[in-house]
Design a protein around this motif. Structure first.
Motif, PDB file in Angstrom:
ATOM      1  N   ASP A  45       0.903  -1.119  -0.077  1.00 30.37           N
ATOM      2  CA  ASP A  45      -0.577  -0.405  -0.099  1.00 30.37           C
ATOM      3  C   ASP A  45       0.641   0.852   0.078  1.00 30.37           C
ATOM      4  OD1 ASP A  45      -2.221  -1.702   0.090  1.00 30.37           O
ATOM      5  OD2 ASP A  45      -3.181  -1.129   2.200  1.00 30.37           O
ATOM      6  N   TYR A  46       2.205   1.403   0.471  1.00 27.17           N
ATOM      7  CA  TYR A  46       2.744   2.360   0.406  1.00 27.17           C
ATOM      8  C   TYR A  46       2.851   2.889  -0.828  1.00 27.17           C
ATOM      9  CZ  TYR A  46       7.329   0.266  -0.122  1.00 27.17           C
ATOM     10  OH  TYR A  46       8.734  -0.014  -0.958  1.00 27.17           O
ATOM     11  N   ILE A  62       4.668  10.601   2.509  1.00 23.80           N
ATOM     12  CA  ILE A  62       5.374   9.917   3.369  1.00 23.80           C
ATOM     13  C   ILE A  62       6.484  10.218   3.045  1.00 23.80           C
ATOM     14  CG2 ILE A  62       6.914   7.165   3.706  1.00 23.80           C
ATOM     15  CD1 ILE A  62       3.949   6.471   3.143  1.00 23.80           C
ATOM     16  N   GLU A  64      10.554   9.558   3.444  1.00 25.84           N
ATOM     17  CA  GLU A  64      11.170   8.378   3.518  1.00 25.84           C
ATOM     18  C   GLU A  64      11.983   8.169   4.436  1.00 25.84           C
ATOM     19  OE1 GLU A  64      12.341   6.464  -0.447  1.00 25.84           O
ATOM     20  OE2 GLU A  64       9.988   6.356  -0.872  1.00 25.84           O
ATOM     21  N   THR A  67      10.793   7.569   7.473  1.00 24.03           N
ATOM     22  CA  THR A  67       9.398   6.412   8.059  1.00 24.03           C
ATOM     23  C   THR A  67      10.730   5.279   8.222  1.00 24.03           C
ATOM     24  OG1 THR A  67       7.805   7.102   6.338  1.00 24.03           O
ATOM     25  CG2 THR A  67       8.392   4.736   7.026  1.00 24.03           C
ATOM     26  N   LEU A  95      12.893   4.225   5.932  1.00 26.45           N
ATOM     27  CA  LEU A  95      12.419   3.264   4.012  1.00 26.45           C
ATOM     28  C   LEU A  95      13.172   3.832   2.889  1.00 26.45           C
ATOM     29  CD1 LEU A  95      10.053   2.426   2.985  1.00 26.45           C
ATOM     30  CD2 LEU A  95       8.953   4.270   3.010  1.00 26.45           C
ATOM     31  N   LYS A  99      14.094   0.000   1.178  1.00 28.54           N
ATOM     32  CA  LYS A  99      13.614   0.335  -0.231  1.00 28.54           C
ATOM     33  C   LYS A  99      14.268  -0.684  -1.622  1.00 28.54           C
ATOM     34  CE  LYS A  99      10.613   3.243  -2.089  1.00 28.54           C
ATOM     35  NZ  LYS A  99      10.581   3.691  -2.425  1.00 28.54           N
ATOM     36  N   ALA A 122       4.901   5.186   9.654  1.00 23.70           N
ATOM     37  CA  ALA A 122       5.359   6.620   8.197  1.00 23.70           C
ATOM     38  C   ALA A 122       5.586   7.868   9.232  1.00 23.70           C
ATOM     39  CB  ALA A 122       3.844   7.218   7.866  1.00 23.70           C
ATOM     40  N   GLU A 191      -0.192   6.105  11.349  1.00 26.28           N
ATOM     41  CA  GLU A 191      -0.238   5.420  10.210  1.00 26.28           C
ATOM     42  C   GLU A 191       0.895   4.693   9.723  1.00 26.28           C
ATOM     43  OE1 GLU A 191      -0.796   8.021   6.654  1.00 26.28           O
ATOM     44  OE2 GLU A 191      -1.507   9.444   7.383  1.00 26.28           O
ATOM     45  N   TYR A 193       1.894   0.264   8.768  1.00 21.79           N
ATOM     46  CA  TYR A 193       1.392  -0.374   7.717  1.00 21.79           C
ATOM     47  C   TYR A 193       2.328  -1.845   8.337  1.00 21.79           C
ATOM     48  CZ  TYR A 193       0.973   3.517   4.467  1.00 21.79           C
ATOM     49  OH  TYR A 193       0.523   4.429   4.162  1.00 21.79           O
ATOM     50  N   ARG A 214      -1.817  -1.479   4.745  1.00 22.05           N
ATOM     51  CA  ARG A 214      -2.838  -0.148   5.755  1.00 22.05           C
ATOM     52  C   ARG A 214      -3.162  -0.212   7.076  1.00 22.05           C
ATOM     53  NH1 ARG A 214      -4.454   3.335   0.682  1.00 22.05           N
ATOM     54  NH2 ARG A 214      -2.804   4.293   0.655  1.00 22.05           N
ATOM     55  N   GLU A 338      -3.840   7.156  -4.094  1.00 25.12           N
ATOM     56  CA  GLU A 338      -3.298   7.750  -3.623  1.00 25.12           C
ATOM     57  C   GLU A 338      -3.012   9.641  -4.651  1.00 25.12           C
ATOM     58  OE1 GLU A 338      -0.928   7.081  -2.649  1.00 25.12           O
ATOM     59  OE2 GLU A 338      -1.323   5.304  -1.443  1.00 25.12           O
TER      60      GLU A 338
END
Length: 352
Positions: A45-46, A62, A64, A67, A95, A99, A122, A191, A193, A214, A338
């Motif tokens: 979802d992110y 967000i 990154e 997060t 984040l 990634k 987040a 928020e 996830y 989420r 989004e």
């Protein structure tokens, strides 16, 4: 003399035979340990909305670098009576680092199945309690929360020289926030996830996506007609939300949008039309006419909230406070998206 020689020979033969048996037994009882590469990749979802978008509201943007992602890996033997799982490794990442699949590689021991539990919050650096550079729950490293988790952007083995460290609270809905008003609430305004891979048989080098869903919903309240005082709205185990009276009873007063973290972090996400992950939550509304006076309960109801949805809740007949049975609630809901500007076709540049 011959008997003595025969006895010595027999003893030597017996000793040699026993030694051979022991060596053979050890050889089969202790096979060499082998390893495979576990490759993980964040998904979900992110990055995008996995359900069709409706008239929607976008969650927080967000950052990154702020997060935080926590990943806990536990292991269970494939064979043996009553196998039990134990911590294997953990990692706390930004984040932007998580990634990169190169940072989510780890060697694991063959002969086990693995459970990978992953939570992402987040903009956690703005909201999660930190001490000496370490994060509090759910990124702490001990059940009692004394050891704070440091973001090192790599995996560490759970068994360390000074004891076992692990993300024991990674699936605990309670979060230690910087805000005293919602610290350790079961449904904080966060928020969050979460994703889970269970009973994974690792294939060397194969990519394993962790789908982060989420695990929160949005809610805002509004009222028209309140002549005086203040309303306090309480979602069970969440911080209070407040609504003040307006100078004009015909004006509608709204709260800001609150993103409420869900308690159920590991349930499977239902698929298909009209299938949603939901939580039934007690909602209580109190009215205080003047400061210093006692509150009066005016609403006590249970509302079903959907994951990934915004719920707009209107308090009706608010001008009839004091009249039993008149005050009520009306709910509108829409799925999060989004890009809200793309939800409505008449907002496009080519519309005539």
């Amino acid at each position: 003399m011959k008997i003595k020689h025969l006895m010595i020979t027999g003893c030597l033969f017996t000793a040699f035979t026993l030694q051979s048996c022991i060596e053979e037994k050890n050889l089969y009882q202790e096979p060499p340990t082998t390893y495979s590469d576990l490759n993980l990749k964040l998904d979900g979802d992110y990055l995008f909305t996995e359900l069709p978008m409706a008239r929607s509201t976008k969650p927080t943007v967000i950052d990154e670098s702020k997060t935080i992602v926590g990943i806990a890996i536990s292991m269970t033997p494939k064979e043996g009576p009553n196998p039990t799982s134990k911590p294997y490794a953990y990692g706390i990442f930004q984040l932007d680092k998580a990634k990169n699949p190169e940072n989510l590689k780890i060697r694991v021991i063959d002969g086990y199945t693995y459970r990978i539990s992953c939570s992402m919050i987040a903009n956690a650096k703005d909201s999660i309690l930190m001490e000496d550079g370490g994060f509090a729950a759910p990124f702490d490293l001990e059940r009692n929360g004394k050891i704070k988790g440091e973001c090192l952007n790599k995996f560490l083995t759970a068994e360390q020289v000074d004891g076992v460290k692990f993300l024991y609270n990674i699936e605990n809905p309670k979060i230690q926030t910087k805000s005293v008003g919602q610290d350790k609430c079961g449904r904080p305004f966060i928020e969050r996830y979460h994703g889970l891979i269970d009973k994974l048989n690792v294939t060397d080098g194969m990519e394993n996506p962790i789908t982060l869903y989420r695990r929160f919903f949005g809610v805002k309240f509004k009222q028209t007609g309140l002549e005086s005082g203040q309303l306090r709205i309480q979602l069970d185990d969440a911080p209070s939300i407040y609504l003040d009276a307006s100078g004009d009873i015909h004006n509608t007063v709204e709260t800001g949008l609150k993103m409420v973290s869900m308690k159920n972090l590991t349930a499977n996400i239902p698929t298909g039309v009209n299938q949603h992950l939901t939580e039934n939550i007690k909602v209580t509304v109190y009215w205080k006419k003047n400061p210093g006076e006692d509150e009066k309960q005016i609403i006590n109801s249970t509302i079903t909230f959907k994951r990934n949805y915004i719920h707009s809740i209107a308090l009706t007949n608010i001008d009839h406070i004091g009249t039993p049975g008149n005050v009520g609630i009306e709910i509108e809901e829409g799925e999060m998206g989004e890009d809200p500007e793309q939800d409505l076709p008449w907002q496009g540049d080519n519309f005539q």
